[in-house]
Design a protein around this motif. Structure first.
Motif, short mmCIF file in Angstrom:
data_model
loop_
_atom_site.label_atom_id
_atom_site.label_comp_id
_atom_site.label_asym_id
_atom_site.label_seq_id
_atom_site.Cartn_x
_atom_site.Cartn_y
_atom_site.Cartn_z
N ASP A 9 0.45 9.15 -7.10
CA ASP A 9 0.86 10.53 -7.39
C ASP A 9 1.15 10.74 -8.87
O ASP A 9 1.26 11.89 -9.30
CB ASP A 9 2.11 10.88 -6.56
N ARG A 10 1.32 9.66 -9.63
CA ARG A 10 1.54 9.83 -11.07
C ARG A 10 0.33 10.45 -11.76
O ARG A 10 0.47 11.16 -12.76
CB ARG A 10 1.81 8.47 -11.72
N PHE A 11 -0.86 10.17 -11.22
CA PHE A 11 -2.08 10.58 -11.91
C PHE A 11 -2.74 11.80 -11.29
O PHE A 11 -3.52 12.49 -11.94
CB PHE A 11 -3.07 9.41 -11.92
N THR A 12 -2.46 12.06 -10.01
CA THR A 12 -3.01 13.24 -9.36
C THR A 12 -2.13 13.61 -8.18
O THR A 12 -1.61 12.74 -7.49
CB THR A 12 -4.45 13.00 -8.89
N PRO A 70 0.80 -1.23 0.00
CA PRO A 70 0.00 0.00 0.00
C PRO A 70 0.83 1.27 0.00
O PRO A 70 0.41 2.29 -0.57
CB PRO A 70 -0.82 -0.13 1.29
N LYS A 71 2.00 1.23 0.60
CA LYS A 71 2.86 2.42 0.58
C LYS A 71 3.40 2.68 -0.82
O LYS A 71 3.51 3.83 -1.26
CB LYS A 71 4.02 2.23 1.57
N GLN A 72 3.73 1.61 -1.54
CA GLN A 72 4.15 1.76 -2.93
C GLN A 72 3.00 2.28 -3.78
O GLN A 72 3.19 3.15 -4.64
CB GLN A 72 4.65 0.42 -3.48
N LEU A 73 1.80 1.75 -3.55
CA LEU A 73 0.64 2.21 -4.31
C LEU A 73 0.40 3.70 -4.09
O LEU A 73 0.03 4.42 -5.03
CB LEU A 73 -0.59 1.41 -3.91
N ASP A 74 0.63 4.18 -2.88
CA ASP A 74 0.45 5.59 -2.60
C ASP A 74 1.39 6.45 -3.44
O ASP A 74 1.03 7.53 -3.91
CB ASP A 74 0.67 5.85 -1.11
N ARG A 75 2.61 5.94 -3.68
CA ARG A 75 3.55 6.68 -4.54
C ARG A 75 3.12 6.62 -6.00
O ARG A 75 3.22 7.62 -6.73
CB ARG A 75 4.95 6.10 -4.38
N ALA A 88 -6.31 12.68 -3.36
CA ALA A 88 -7.64 12.10 -3.17
C ALA A 88 -7.59 10.58 -3.36
O ALA A 88 -6.88 10.07 -4.23
CB ALA A 88 -8.63 12.72 -4.15
N LYS A 89 -8.36 9.87 -2.54
CA LYS A 89 -8.41 8.41 -2.61
C LYS A 89 -9.62 8.02 -3.44
O LYS A 89 -10.76 8.36 -3.12
CB LYS A 89 -8.52 7.84 -1.19
N ASP A 90 -9.36 7.26 -4.53
CA ASP A 90 -10.43 6.82 -5.41
C ASP A 90 -10.14 5.38 -5.83
O ASP A 90 -9.02 5.08 -6.28
CB ASP A 90 -10.53 7.72 -6.64
N ASP A 91 -11.11 4.49 -5.67
CA ASP A 91 -10.89 3.08 -5.97
C ASP A 91 -10.58 2.84 -7.43
O ASP A 91 -9.72 2.02 -7.77
CB ASP A 91 -12.13 2.27 -5.56
N ARG A 92 -11.25 3.56 -8.32
CA ARG A 92 -10.98 3.38 -9.76
C ARG A 92 -9.56 3.83 -10.11
O ARG A 92 -8.87 3.18 -10.88
CB ARG A 92 -12.01 4.15 -10.57
N ARG A 93 -9.15 4.94 -9.52
CA ARG A 93 -7.79 5.42 -9.78
C ARG A 93 -6.75 4.47 -9.18
O ARG A 93 -5.67 4.26 -9.77
CB ARG A 93 -7.60 6.82 -9.21
N ASP A 94 -7.06 3.88 -8.04
CA ASP A 94 -6.14 2.92 -7.45
C ASP A 94 -5.97 1.70 -8.34
O ASP A 94 -4.85 1.18 -8.49
CB ASP A 94 -6.65 2.49 -6.07
N ALA A 95 -7.05 1.21 -8.93
CA ALA A 95 -6.95 0.08 -9.85
C ALA A 95 -6.09 0.44 -11.06
O ALA A 95 -5.27 -0.36 -11.52
CB ALA A 95 -8.34 -0.35 -10.30
N HIS A 96 -6.25 1.66 -11.55
CA HIS A 96 -5.41 2.12 -12.67
C HIS A 96 -3.95 2.22 -12.25
O HIS A 96 -3.03 1.80 -12.99
CB HIS A 96 -5.92 3.48 -13.16
N ALA A 97 -3.70 2.74 -11.05
CA ALA A 97 -2.32 2.87 -10.57
C ALA A 97 -1.67 1.50 -10.37
O ALA A 97 -0.48 1.31 -10.66
CB ALA A 97 -2.29 3.66 -9.28
N LEU A 98 -2.44 0.52 -9.90
CA LEU A 98 -1.90 -0.83 -9.73
C LEU A 98 -1.50 -1.44 -11.07
O LEU A 98 -0.41 -2.02 -11.20
CB LEU A 98 -2.94 -1.71 -9.04
#
Length: 371
Positions: A95-98, A87-92, A102-112
């Protein structure tokens, strides 16, 4: 990495539903949808990904936060290459996208998905654990819970005995001995303690192999005068003891059964085949051969350090256990510090093994003296 993929999937894990994002090797988002946490929905989602990409599930690389669970096991069973992202890596990566945070599940899936696409070398592929190791891990967690529950119940029992200045605390200050629970189960009311027969006391002490006490000494202790308590207190204590003691004995029996099951699993692991794909068997043999290493130490190493032991990644194992120091270099400055970020349980286990090796290993004793 030797393997490469043309399609990448990010899954933001949820309790009721999961957000899925599919991107191509170019980074283009091809699909984004939600999946319910059901067998039919997961298989339907995999079929949709196969239709969108035109490749089988084995050609998909999946990024997800959790390294285990029913969804992860299902994806591995279908042949997907699953990568666990901290999760700490995902948080970094988020930042590529915003930069708003803000925490957004759809954006998190894209970041993963994008993280696995651009930096696959930074993650390790999830491999299924050995079935016996999975069982041992669960028993270890169960034993930890039972030990905590037994400690809480014992403290409550001792507090009730202290309320009436019980003579039991003279011979068992912590009130954590099974023979005491047996006698309190027979006589929960404080007024009955002095009436316990010598024959009953002798039978209980013999059954529990208590040699430091004799029935005569115990009977004399129970008949000693005690402080006076307010009316009704003894009845209240008797009521509490009548409920506490059965719970305590049940938890203690469950703990002993769990320990026996753990011993049986460790025996099964140590006596298992020694094929190249059965490394947990050899690891169990090595751990059990070390002086002073018992049930909990062996089990903790096998279940908490499964991945580095399986891959023989000793650098990661040293980091997880806190053995490897942290070196900071900046210009001419070089600082070596103690590693605080590690698995505290594994650190204790490794320290325990090292301490036990001193009296039985000449080279360990010599190394320790040099240091």
């Amino acid at each position: 990495m030797a393997e490469s993929w043309s399609w990448y999937v990010g899954i933001d894990w949820g309790s009721a539903e999961h957000h899925v994002c599919l991107i191509a090797a170019s980074g283009e988002v091809r699909a984004a949808f939600t999946v319910a946490h059901t067998v039919a929905a997961v298989h339907e989602a995999v079929q949709r990904l196969e239709r969108e990409t035109g490749v089988p599930a084995a050609a998909l690389a999946v990024g997800i936060e959790t390294p285990r669970g029913a969804l992860v096991d299902t994806l591995i069973e279908l042949g997907c290459a699953v990568f666990a992202i901290n999760p700490k890596q995902l948080d970094r990566f988020r930042d590529r996208f915003t930069a708003a945070g803000a925490k957004d599940d759809r954006r998190d899936a894209h970041a993963l998905a994008d993280g696995v696409r651009t930096d696959p070398r930074a993650f390790r592929r999830v491999r299924p654990d050995h079935p016996l190791v999975i069982q041992l891990r669960e028993l270890t967690r169960v034993l930890e819970d039972l030990v905590q529950d037994e400690g809480r119940l014992t403290n409550r029992l001792r507090e009730q005995l202290y309320r009436v200045h019980a003579p039991w605390l003279t011979v068992s200050p912590a009130a954590n001995e099974p023979w005491l629970w047996t006698l309190l189960a027979d006589a929960p009311h404080p007024e009955r303690w002095a009436q316990l027969g010598k024959r009953r006391l002798a039978a209980v002490l013999k059954a529990h192999r208590i040699r430091r006490l004799t029935p005569e000494d115990l009977l004399d202790t129970l008949r000693q005068p005690t402080l006076t308590v307010a009316p009704g207190v003894t009845d209240a204590v008797a009521t509490r003891l009548a409920t506490l003691v059965p719970q305590l004995r049940l938890v203690a029996d469950q703990r002993r059964q769990t320990e026996q099951q753990m011993d049986a699993l460790l025996e099964q692991l140590a006596d298992g085949p020694a094929e190249s794909e059965s490394r947990p068997h050899r690891d169990a043999q090595i751990l059990r051969s070390l002086p002073g290493v018992g049930r909990m130490v062996s089990a903790t190493m096998l279940v908490d350090a499964t991945a580095p032991l399986r891959e023989r990644d000793y650098s990661r194992l040293r980091a997880w256990t806190g053995v490897a120091p942290v070196t900071k270099r900046s210009g001419k400055q070089r600082i070596v510090q103690f590693r605080f970020a590690c698995d505290k349980t594994l650190r204790y286990v490794v320290d325990h093994i090292a301490y036990l090796s001193l009296p039985s290993s000449a080279w360990a004793r010599a190394y320790y003296d040099r240091q």
